[in-house]
Design an enzyme around this catalytic site. Sequence first.
Site, mmCIF file in Angstrom:
data_model
loop_
_atom_site.group_PDB
_atom_site.id
_atom_site.type_symbol
_atom_site.label_atom_id
_atom_site.label_comp_id
_atom_site.label_asym_id
_atom_site.label_seq_id
_atom_site.Cartn_x
_atom_site.Cartn_y
_atom_site.Cartn_z
ATOM 1 C CD GLU A 103 30.266 -10.730 6.729
ATOM 2 O OE1 GLU A 103 31.283 -11.364 7.103
ATOM 3 O OE2 GLU A 103 29.264 -10.582 7.464
ATOM 4 C CG HIS A 131 34.575 -10.376 9.744
ATOM 5 N ND1 HIS A 131 34.995 -10.365 11.053
ATOM 6 C CD2 HIS A 131 33.216 -10.344 9.784
ATOM 7 C CE1 HIS A 131 33.932 -10.310 11.849
ATOM 8 N NE2 HIS A 131 32.852 -10.301 11.105
ATOM 9 C CG HIS A 157 41.023 -9.561 11.898
ATOM 10 N ND1 HIS A 157 40.158 -9.866 12.929
ATOM 11 C CD2 HIS A 157 42.218 -9.378 12.492
ATOM 12 C CE1 HIS A 157 40.806 -9.837 14.075
ATOM 13 N NE2 HIS A 157 42.059 -9.554 13.841
#
Length: 676
Positions: A467, A470, A473
């Site tokens: 996670e 992510h 990102h």
Amino acid sequence: MNNSNPLLKEFEYAPFSKIKTEHFKPAITQAIEMARKEIETITNSEKNPNFQNTIEALEFSGNQLDRVTSIFFNLNSAETNKEIQEIAQEVSPILSEFRNDIILNKALFERVKAVFDKKDKLELSAEQQTLLDKKYKAFARNGANLPAEKQEELRKIDKQLSSLSLNFGENVLAETNKFELHVTREEDLKGLPESFKEEASSVAETRGKEGWIFTLEYPSFLPFMKYAENRELRKKMALAFGSKAFHGDELDNRENVLQIVKLRYKRAQLLGFKTHAHFVLEERMAETPEKVNGFLEELLEKAKPAAQKEFKELEDFAKELDNIDRLEKWDAAFYAEKLKQRRFNLDDEKLKPYFKLENVINGVFEIAGRLYGIQFNEVTDIDTYHPDVKTYQVNDEDGKPIALFYADFHPRPGKRDGAWMTGYKSQYVKDGKQERPHISIVCNFTKPSKTRPSLLTFNEVTTLFHEFGHALHGMLADTTYPSLSGANVYWDFVELPSQVLENWCYEKEALELFARHYETGEVIPMELVQKIKESANFHEGMATLRQLSFGLLDLSWHGIDPTGITDVKTHEDKAFEPTKLYPDVPENCMSTAFSHIFQGGYSAGYYSYKWAEVLDADTFEYFQENGIFSREIANKFKSVILSRGGTEHPMTLYKRFRGKEPSPDALLKRAGLLKK
């Protein structure tokens, strides 16, 4: 702006403590009206349509609505209650209607099309070209070219789908919360670790009961299935978990599943696509259901012999150990753990003391710092929606703020299962001003007990890294337009940043940074690190088969005409046939609780996890060739992949980063499924 409603004022940070539940509906209604006025201004402009006054203006419209709805729907996932769920049912069709009002606005589409038709003459940057394509397709792919009566039909379908999807998720959450396994005899706890029993005892205490209570939340369910020697109780837990929303009562999701897949198919047909999967995959790296099926079949061919061999070995082991004649699904985790312990002398309970949650968080921060030069400082003056939520200011190497990071780690009744990354504010540049993102990760890890801090299983460590990948990102995004920023990429590309970061969990250099015994401070012994690496491929064939089974189930619902399907369970069993190892359990049905595809955004996209594994194995091989903390490769990954979001086609970005297309060989080699 409404002065008394905090959601309708200008705010930098989500004003959680000031929000009352009754603020949401009026705020959403009013924000829709504000967005509608912005759309009208674009549509009624007397100036000739150009990129700035039409495409950019459209991109930046509805900002207040986006922020209000992100707060609302994030709370509906992480801290919901009956009132929020009722509001979600009320506002979802209204939002769906508003989105359709934009997409089906003929005059607006004509302006967008006028710009699109002359795109070759416009001298646009790659990012601007992508935005123009995306805006045009948003209209064309969602009914702008349809005659009025078919547009009306589309509106009805979208309204129904938004309501059905919410209802599906509410039923799964209610089923998860409803079940408890109440144990009153100590002998029924045989095999369970002390720390886990203590947690179950404290759950019972909070519910005013004697003994121990186990639930279907992952931190409770998974260890129970792995360690409980009482086979009957394992069976009881497995049946409860596997039969969520499959009881023929008011929480049953079978009708929701059938309606959702049939409406999605009808929608795709209306828009000129063969199936829902054909519609979805047109905007994915994989491009077509045929390509996805080919990809899944190729992996199945490689994984199935290994999985069958592993399964036979597990059957023999269970027979030898406990004289089990028929291995059932509720035996899977239990005997796999026992076999793993025998083979590697490694068990999660030995590892957990080295993975105190706070240390793992600091470790992932340190790794991100070494790779990308960013720093995390906890701040306590930012509003949160629950005391468990921590907030961090994220700065670059020069100390300049680049993001706000929220982290929410523990289960509670108002929170759905699983782990996910989301956001409260996008990154973008408008009028020369750089707006930085507010990113959040939400997980469900074991809470601290009276005597111990929160200690993670190794699987939970990889989940946190996933996670956080992510989140990087989102945090490192550097684009102009919000809809192309961060994780706004093709869904079969979005898992690359998350899955690639998991690789660091297996590396000695990385583990030494954070894996310290919570009592002694001792760094994790190297023999344990070696065992983690050696055991990484344990039952990889079966794990691959399991992931492929989910991808095949997803495509079986969305890659065909589903109008003839009348029985959810029968259809599911047929889809699972090529990957089946365990005997079927008639009481269980996965589809009725398969939230990824019926509530989340993974419909016709569950294959993405395996697809992205190919990318992540190929990417990590590149890091390994140059050193796992190579700033050169990390900078390249950051500047070409992480910061660019969805500004160009993912394969273009990937080839720019790697110098070639990804090869499945790196994945098969890592998984031990390719003969070296």
